[in-house]
Design an enzyme around this catalytic site. Structure first.
Site, PDB file in Angstrom:
ATOM      1  N   THR A 370      35.252  27.248  33.890  1.00 55.95           N
ATOM      2  CA  THR A 370      36.504  26.862  34.501  1.00 55.95           C
ATOM      3  C   THR A 370      36.293  25.381  34.641  1.00 55.95           C
ATOM      4  OG1 THR A 370      36.751  28.961  35.664  1.00 55.95           O
ATOM      5  CG2 THR A 370      37.750  27.083  36.746  1.00 55.95           C
ATOM      6  N   THR A 388      41.406  27.231  34.193  1.00 56.78           N
ATOM      7  CA  THR A 388      40.407  28.105  33.577  1.00 56.78           C
ATOM      8  C   THR A 388      40.960  28.919  32.421  1.00 56.78           C
ATOM      9  OG1 THR A 388      38.779  29.821  34.089  1.00 56.78           O
ATOM     10  CG2 THR A 388      40.894  30.039  35.177  1.00 56.78           C
ATOM     11  N   GLU A 409      41.020  36.234  31.064  1.00 53.47           N
ATOM     12  CA  GLU A 409      41.202  36.370  32.518  1.00 53.47           C
ATOM     13  C   GLU A 409      41.402  37.809  32.968  1.00 53.47           C
ATOM     14  OE1 GLU A 409      40.202  33.549  34.498  1.00 53.47           O
ATOM     15  OE2 GLU A 409      41.659  32.647  33.151  1.00 53.47           O
ATOM     16  N   SER A 441      41.552  35.513  41.856  1.00 57.76           N
ATOM     17  CA  SER A 441      40.767  34.372  41.386  1.00 57.76           C
ATOM     18  C   SER A 441      39.841  33.881  42.490  1.00 57.76           C
ATOM     19  CB  SER A 441      41.720  33.247  40.989  1.00 57.76           C
ATOM     20  OG  SER A 441      40.995  32.078  40.689  1.00 57.76           O
ATOM     21  N   SER A 442      38.792  33.184  42.083  1.00 59.79           N
ATOM     22  CA  SER A 442      37.941  32.489  43.062  1.00 59.79           C
ATOM     23  C   SER A 442      38.222  30.995  43.077  1.00 59.79           C
ATOM     24  CB  SER A 442      36.467  32.712  42.723  1.00 59.79           C
ATOM     25  OG  SER A 442      36.152  34.071  42.808  1.00 59.79           O
ATOM     26  N   GLY A 463      33.290  30.771  38.501  1.00 59.32           N
ATOM     27  CA  GLY A 463      33.544  32.161  38.894  1.00 59.32           C
ATOM     28  C   GLY A 463      33.439  32.307  40.408  1.00 59.32           C
TER      29      GLY A 463
HETATM   30  N1  GLY Z   1      38.194  33.018  36.167  1.00 62.62           N
HETATM   31  C1  GLY Z   1      37.510  32.660  37.337  1.00 62.62           C
HETATM   32  C2  GLY Z   1      38.350  32.758  38.556  1.00 62.62           C
HETATM   33  O1  GLY Z   1      39.547  32.530  38.494  1.00 62.62           O
HETATM   34  O2  GLY Z   1      37.845  33.095  39.580  1.00 62.62           O
END
Ligand code: GLY
Length: 557
Positions: A370, A388, A409, A441-442, A463
């Site tokens: 990301t 990302t 995703e 998402s993180s 992530g």
């Molecule tokens: N793809 C990583 C996130 O959105 O957490």
């Protein structure tokens, strides 16, 4: 106070300076601009837009498109992200997260025995959600932009058309990834597309340039409708995927209200669901304030890491149970960040022993690639943007004729309750797959304010480790008084309940600390995560830094 004394001195003095902070001076007007970016091309382009009189949002839009050309492992038009904005004293959150296609369903990654099919949500044509990046930039432009859309797009068009010199680190990543795809017999146009991307040589992308020109000339319709949408839908259909023209036409970026909370004298402006990160960092920061000893803790000491790991267990148990797309699932934001709840949630933490993983349940009873960038303009506006395609190079699928990589995703959904995704995150109903839903998402773009003036802009890739990188960057700056360079380059660590008692950590923690953590019962998984880009407002003087491990460039001007 000298704000730039060395980190070792700071660590030695950390207990004494706990009551002071890098930002304890009165907030002062910002008169400089700063960019902290993932590569030199985006740094140069964002700077140029600011010098032409554009604001932080204009610069961010340009950077997003440039990164789609020069940072293919994460920059994108085939993915999504979040842009947190503080402009003219107001917060805004542009949610351009991907959505599940109309034909998606809860069990789409399960086989006949109800087991998750390995890699189906990670590589190839089935891994992608409907891209949101172009719609997100268009919405940000409509709401907050000042320069012409065409001006913002042109740097990316030029870099795609005329090419850019491929940095050796990128060339190496591409070569490794091509080998990985070939070994697994899952290459969908990636090897062909990047065949001429060689270290220190110019790499031109005429297909991408044509796509970007359509976006430049037609706005978001240049991606979601007409020729580009035809190419995408046809290509996906030919390869057996499910995203179609209606999915593209119906994609909508959303403006949401950022989460705001007071913490330690600051106003934290952060990411609401479908990000899990805003709630998580507030839980982490507040439980840390509640449970740290009154004498404070030494930065990256055994006790400090253990306390934050214990908090992390509780945060991730809640994340798995309660967090998902707020348009599909009611996320109890206030309950999860309520101080009485967090007191109860953290009161059983011992500073010396590990709580058993199995005993940590969700507390209420009533996600590695990301990229992030931070921009501040001389009017005091700020953008924290995290974007990302999920893992490095996303699904690995390059849309033939359109020249961009599709995300993977869909792996951020919970494919099956309790089964870990690629980041080791688990989930249930709140994050199950449904058509048109955004996957949890993180990503946690975050801005710290004091008296409504920007004091820090932060965010990270990585992530689920994003959440740790963000809250630790805030503690590094506020609690440990670090400069931007020290904030991004001091070793970070992460614990997320599962795998059991595993702390992921950058190399560089003291050997004695590592030995003590292992003696306590932790396993250390030493690896690098994140590539942070942070700006700090230090009494009116901006301080910007990009983490040394990446290709990042930052500047103040
Ligand atoms: N793809 C990583 C996130 O959105 O957490």
């Amino acid at each position: 106070m000298n704000l730039f004394i060395s980190r070792s001195k700071l660590i030695a003095k950390s207990i004494l300076i706990l009551q002071l902070s890098v930002f304890s001076v009165t907030a002062e007007q910002i008169t400089q601009s700063a960019v902290a970016m993932p590569d030199a091309f985006s740094a140069q382009a964002a700077k140029s837009i600011l010098e032409q009189g554009g604001n932080a949002v204009d610069a961010a839009i340009t950077a997003q498109f440039v990164l789609a050309v020069t940072l293919p492992e994460a920059g994108n038009i085939g993915g999504g992200g979040f842009m947190l904005i503080h402009k003219d004293g107001q917060g805004d959150f542009i949610d351009y997260r991907e959505t599940a296609p109309n034909a998606a369903h809860r069990d789409m990654y399960l086989d006949e025995q109800d087991e998750v099919i390995a890699n189906k949500s990670i590589y190839g044509i089935h891994a992608s959600g409907v891209p949101g990046s172009v719609a997100g930039m268009w919405l940000a432009h409509k709401k907050h932009g000042t320069l012409a859309w065409k001006t913002l797009l042109q740097p990316a068009v030029t870099l795609a058309e005329q090419g850019f010199v491929v940095p050796p680190k990128l060339a190496q990543q591409i070569t490794q990834y091509i080998t990985e795809l070939k070994n697994n017999d899952i290459d969908v146009n990636f090897g062909d597309y990047f065949a001429t991307a060689t270290a220190n040589k110019v790499f031109k992308q005429p297909q991408l340039a044509t796509t970007l020109k359509r976006i430049r000339d037609e706005g978001q319709d240049g991606f979601y409708k007409g020729e580009t949408a035809n190419i995408i839908a046809k290509f996906i259909h030919q390869h057996g995927g499910i995203i179609n023209q209606d999915d593209l036409k119906n994609y909508t970026a959303k403006s949401r209200t950022p989460i705001t909370a007071n913490w330690n004298g600051y106003q934290v402006l952060t990411s609401p669901p479908p990000s899990s990160g805003g709630i998580a960092i507030l839980q982490w920061l507040k439980m840390y304030e509640l449970q740290k000893p009154s004498t404070g803790l030494v930065h990256n000491s055994t006790q400090y890491i253990h306390l934050l790991a214990e908090i992390g267990k509780r945060v991730f148990a809640d994340r798995a149970e309660y967090l998902g797309d707020p348009d599909f699932y009611t996320v109890p934001v206030n309950a999860l960040t309520n101080i009485d709840y967090l007191k109860k949630r953290s009161n059983d933490i011992s500073l010396t022993t590990i709580t058993s993983t199995e005993s940590i349940n969700p507390g209420l009873h009533e996600s590695e690639q990301t990229t992030h960038f931070s921009i501040v303009d001389k009017m005091g506006n700020a953008v924290a943007n995290t974007t990302t395609i999920n893992l490095p190079f996303g699904s690995g699928v390059v849309v033939e004729g359109a020249g961009f990589i599709l995300n993977n995703e869909m792996d951020d959904f919970s494919a099956k309750p309790g089964v870990m995704n690629v980041f080791g995150a688990i989930g249930g109903k709140a994050n199950e797959i449904q058509p048109h839903k955004r996957m949890l998402s993180s990503m946690t773009p975050t801005i710290l304010l004091k008296n409504n003036t920007v004091k820090m802009v932060t965010g990270s890739p990585g992530g689920t480790t994003i959440i740790s990188s963000v809250y630790e960057s805030i503690l590094n700056a506020v609690e440990f008084n670090m400069s931007a360079d020290e904030v991004v380059n001091s070793p970070r660590f992460h614990h997320q309940l599962w795998p059991k008692n595993v702390i992921r950590a950058h190399s560089g923690l003291e050997s004695s600390v590592k030995a003590q953590l292992i003696k306590m019962g932790y396993t250390l998984d030493e690896r690098h995560f994140g590539d942070m880009h942070v700006i700090i407002n230090n009494a009116g003087k901006l301080d910007a830094a990009s983490e040394k491990t990446g290709r990042g460039v930052s500047s103040v001007f």
